[in-house]
Design a protein around this motif. Structure first.
Motif, PDB file in Angstrom:
ATOM      1  N   GLY A   9       0.953  -1.213   0.082  1.00 55.08           N
ATOM      2  CA  GLY A   9      -0.046  -0.115  -0.113  1.00 55.08           C
ATOM      3  C   GLY A   9       0.979   1.083  -0.033  1.00 55.08           C
ATOM      4  N   ALA A  10       2.088   1.159   0.926  1.00 54.65           N
ATOM      5  CA  ALA A  10       2.728   2.596   0.792  1.00 54.65           C
ATOM      6  C   ALA A  10       3.541   2.550  -0.476  1.00 54.65           C
ATOM      7  CB  ALA A  10       3.841   2.147   2.074  1.00 54.65           C
ATOM      8  N   LEU A  11       3.564   1.694  -1.397  1.00 51.54           N
ATOM      9  CA  LEU A  11       4.417   1.765  -2.537  1.00 51.54           C
ATOM     10  C   LEU A  11       3.465   2.422  -3.462  1.00 51.54           C
ATOM     11  CD1 LEU A  11       6.066  -1.837  -2.766  1.00 51.54           C
ATOM     12  CD2 LEU A  11       7.084   0.593  -2.604  1.00 51.54           C
ATOM     13  N   PHE A  12       2.165   1.933  -3.413  1.00 55.25           N
ATOM     14  CA  PHE A  12       1.052   2.581  -4.096  1.00 55.25           C
ATOM     15  C   PHE A  12       1.049   4.091  -3.981  1.00 55.25           C
ATOM     16  CE2 PHE A  12      -1.319  -1.444  -4.412  1.00 55.25           C
ATOM     17  CZ  PHE A  12      -0.678  -2.120  -5.308  1.00 55.25           C
ATOM     18  N   VAL A  13       0.942   4.477  -2.623  1.00 58.64           N
ATOM     19  CA  VAL A  13       0.812   5.725  -2.242  1.00 58.64           C
ATOM     20  C   VAL A  13       2.269   6.595  -2.724  1.00 58.64           C
ATOM     21  CG1 VAL A  13       0.678   7.560  -0.333  1.00 58.64           C
ATOM     22  CG2 VAL A  13      -0.412   5.328  -0.045  1.00 58.64           C
ATOM     23  N   GLU A  14       3.308   6.044  -2.772  1.00 56.87           N
ATOM     24  CA  GLU A  14       4.518   6.595  -3.284  1.00 56.87           C
ATOM     25  C   GLU A  14       4.361   6.949  -4.520  1.00 56.87           C
ATOM     26  OE1 GLU A  14       8.121   4.245  -2.690  1.00 56.87           O
ATOM     27  OE2 GLU A  14       8.362   5.005  -0.629  1.00 56.87           O
ATOM     28  N   ASN A  15       3.743   6.107  -5.551  1.00 57.64           N
ATOM     29  CA  ASN A  15       3.719   6.589  -6.942  1.00 57.64           C
ATOM     30  C   ASN A  15       2.738   7.770  -7.077  1.00 57.64           C
ATOM     31  OD1 ASN A  15       4.094   5.538  -9.362  1.00 57.64           O
ATOM     32  ND2 ASN A  15       2.058   5.087  -9.692  1.00 57.64           N
ATOM     33  N   VAL A  16       1.810   8.166  -6.140  1.00 56.35           N
ATOM     34  CA  VAL A  16       1.064   9.330  -6.270  1.00 56.35           C
ATOM     35  C   VAL A  16       1.510  10.545  -5.369  1.00 56.35           C
ATOM     36  CG1 VAL A  16      -0.999   8.314  -7.415  1.00 56.35           C
ATOM     37  CG2 VAL A  16      -0.919   8.749  -4.924  1.00 56.35           C
ATOM     38  N   ILE A  17       2.438  10.356  -4.480  1.00 57.20           N
ATOM     39  CA  ILE A  17       2.666  11.423  -3.175  1.00 57.20           C
ATOM     40  C   ILE A  17       3.213  12.815  -3.832  1.00 57.20           C
ATOM     41  CG2 ILE A  17       5.305  10.860  -3.271  1.00 57.20           C
ATOM     42  CD1 ILE A  17       4.772  10.718  -0.027  1.00 57.20           C
ATOM     43  N   SER A  18       3.508  12.912  -5.079  1.00 56.19           N
ATOM     44  CA  SER A  18       3.721  14.162  -5.326  1.00 56.19           C
ATOM     45  C   SER A  18       2.419  15.076  -5.579  1.00 56.19           C
ATOM     46  CB  SER A  18       4.272  14.187  -6.871  1.00 56.19           C
ATOM     47  OG  SER A  18       3.250  13.628  -7.798  1.00 56.19           O
ATOM     48  N   LEU A  19       1.242  14.660  -5.277  1.00 54.20           N
ATOM     49  CA  LEU A  19      -0.093  15.144  -5.461  1.00 54.20           C
ATOM     50  C   LEU A  19      -0.483  15.708  -3.921  1.00 54.20           C
ATOM     51  CD1 LEU A  19      -2.041  12.694  -7.599  1.00 54.20           C
ATOM     52  CD2 LEU A  19      -0.872  14.857  -8.297  1.00 54.20           C
ATOM     53  N   ASN A  20       0.539  15.457  -2.947  1.00 52.60           N
ATOM     54  CA  ASN A  20       0.210  16.020  -1.710  1.00 52.60           C
ATOM     55  C   ASN A  20       1.510  16.031  -0.881  1.00 52.60           C
ATOM     56  OD1 ASN A  20      -0.146  15.858   1.387  1.00 52.60           O
ATOM     57  ND2 ASN A  20      -2.198  14.986   0.822  1.00 52.60           N
ATOM     58  N   ASP A  21       1.835  17.384  -0.525  1.00 50.59           N
ATOM     59  CA  ASP A  21       3.233  17.662   0.152  1.00 50.59           C
ATOM     60  C   ASP A  21       3.005  17.832   1.655  1.00 50.59           C
ATOM     61  OD1 ASP A  21       1.550  19.986   0.342  1.00 50.59           O
ATOM     62  OD2 ASP A  21       2.985  21.333  -0.544  1.00 50.59           O
ATOM     63  N   ASP A  22       2.014  17.206   2.177  1.00 47.31           N
ATOM     64  CA  ASP A  22       2.020  16.960   3.650  1.00 47.31           C
ATOM     65  C   ASP A  22       2.980  16.244   4.296  1.00 47.31           C
ATOM     66  OD1 ASP A  22       1.131  16.698   6.234  1.00 47.31           O
ATOM     67  OD2 ASP A  22      -0.704  17.559   5.719  1.00 47.31           O
ATOM     68  N   GLU A  23       3.844  16.349   5.014  1.00 50.33           N
ATOM     69  CA  GLU A  23       4.947  15.726   5.520  1.00 50.33           C
ATOM     70  C   GLU A  23       4.256  14.460   6.365  1.00 50.33           C
ATOM     71  OE1 GLU A  23       6.290  17.419   9.607  1.00 50.33           O
ATOM     72  OE2 GLU A  23       7.233  18.459   8.010  1.00 50.33           O
ATOM     73  N   ARG A  24       2.928  14.810   6.828  1.00 50.38           N
ATOM     74  CA  ARG A  24       2.442  13.469   7.517  1.00 50.38           C
ATOM     75  C   ARG A  24       1.905  12.370   6.861  1.00 50.38           C
ATOM     76  NH1 ARG A  24      -1.773  17.555  10.309  1.00 50.38           N
ATOM     77  NH2 ARG A  24      -1.857  18.177   8.298  1.00 50.38           N
ATOM     78  N   VAL A  25       2.098  12.599   5.575  1.00 45.85           N
ATOM     79  CA  VAL A  25       1.814  11.297   4.521  1.00 45.85           C
ATOM     80  C   VAL A  25       3.139  10.640   4.631  1.00 45.85           C
ATOM     81  CG1 VAL A  25       1.243  10.680   2.048  1.00 45.85           C
ATOM     82  CG2 VAL A  25       0.062  12.473   3.124  1.00 45.85           C
ATOM     83  N   ALA A  26       4.340  11.137   4.537  1.00 40.55           N
ATOM     84  CA  ALA A  26       5.442  10.410   4.357  1.00 40.55           C
ATOM     85  C   ALA A  26       5.847   9.709   5.753  1.00 40.55           C
ATOM     86  CB  ALA A  26       6.653  11.363   4.090  1.00 40.55           C
TER      87      ALA A  26
END
Length: 134
Positions: A9-26
């Protein structure tokens, strides 16, 4: 396993993480990948990413800003990676993260002619195949 579901799931999120710049996501992604994380630390991450998700949802407003909508779905995808299994409603963290990541890309497609949903599905298939092969 649940740890593997969280990791993919984290890999899937990494693929779209550029769409959210909130550090809490990382931070949620780091927690999702850490099989040794303690329950107290995980609970802090869960509260933090829940707050990020709610704040992103609030920013969406009624204006229909698709980039804000995309950021919201990225936060939701990260939240899925750390959600406790008891709240999963029969869906694993990997599946929930994948669906939210696809929604993030679909939001972007609303402003363009690109068919981002199919491209994201294909990307997720490649991500999962690479994960399973490793």
């Amino acid at each position: 396993s649940e740890d593997q579901q969280r990791a993919v799931g984290a890999l899937f999120v990494e693929n779209v993480i550029s769409l959210n710049d909130d550090e809490r996501v990382a931070k949620a992604l780091a927690a999702a990948r850490d099989p040794e994380i303690g329950e107290e630390a995980m609970n802090l991450v869960r509260r933090s990413i829940k707050a990020a998700s709610l704040e992103a949802h609030t920013r969406c407003g009624s204006d229909g800003d698709w980039s804000d909508q995309a950021g919201y779905f990225v936060a939701r995808a990260a939240e899925a990676c750390v959600d406790p299994q008891v709240r999963s409603q029969g869906k694993g963290p990997g599946w929930k993260a994948a669906m939210s990541a696809r929604m993030a890309k679909t939001c972007l497609a609303a402003e363009s002619d690109e068919d981002a949903h199919d491209s994201e599905s294909h990307a997720q298939y490649q991500i999962l195949t690479s994960y399973l092969d490793s």
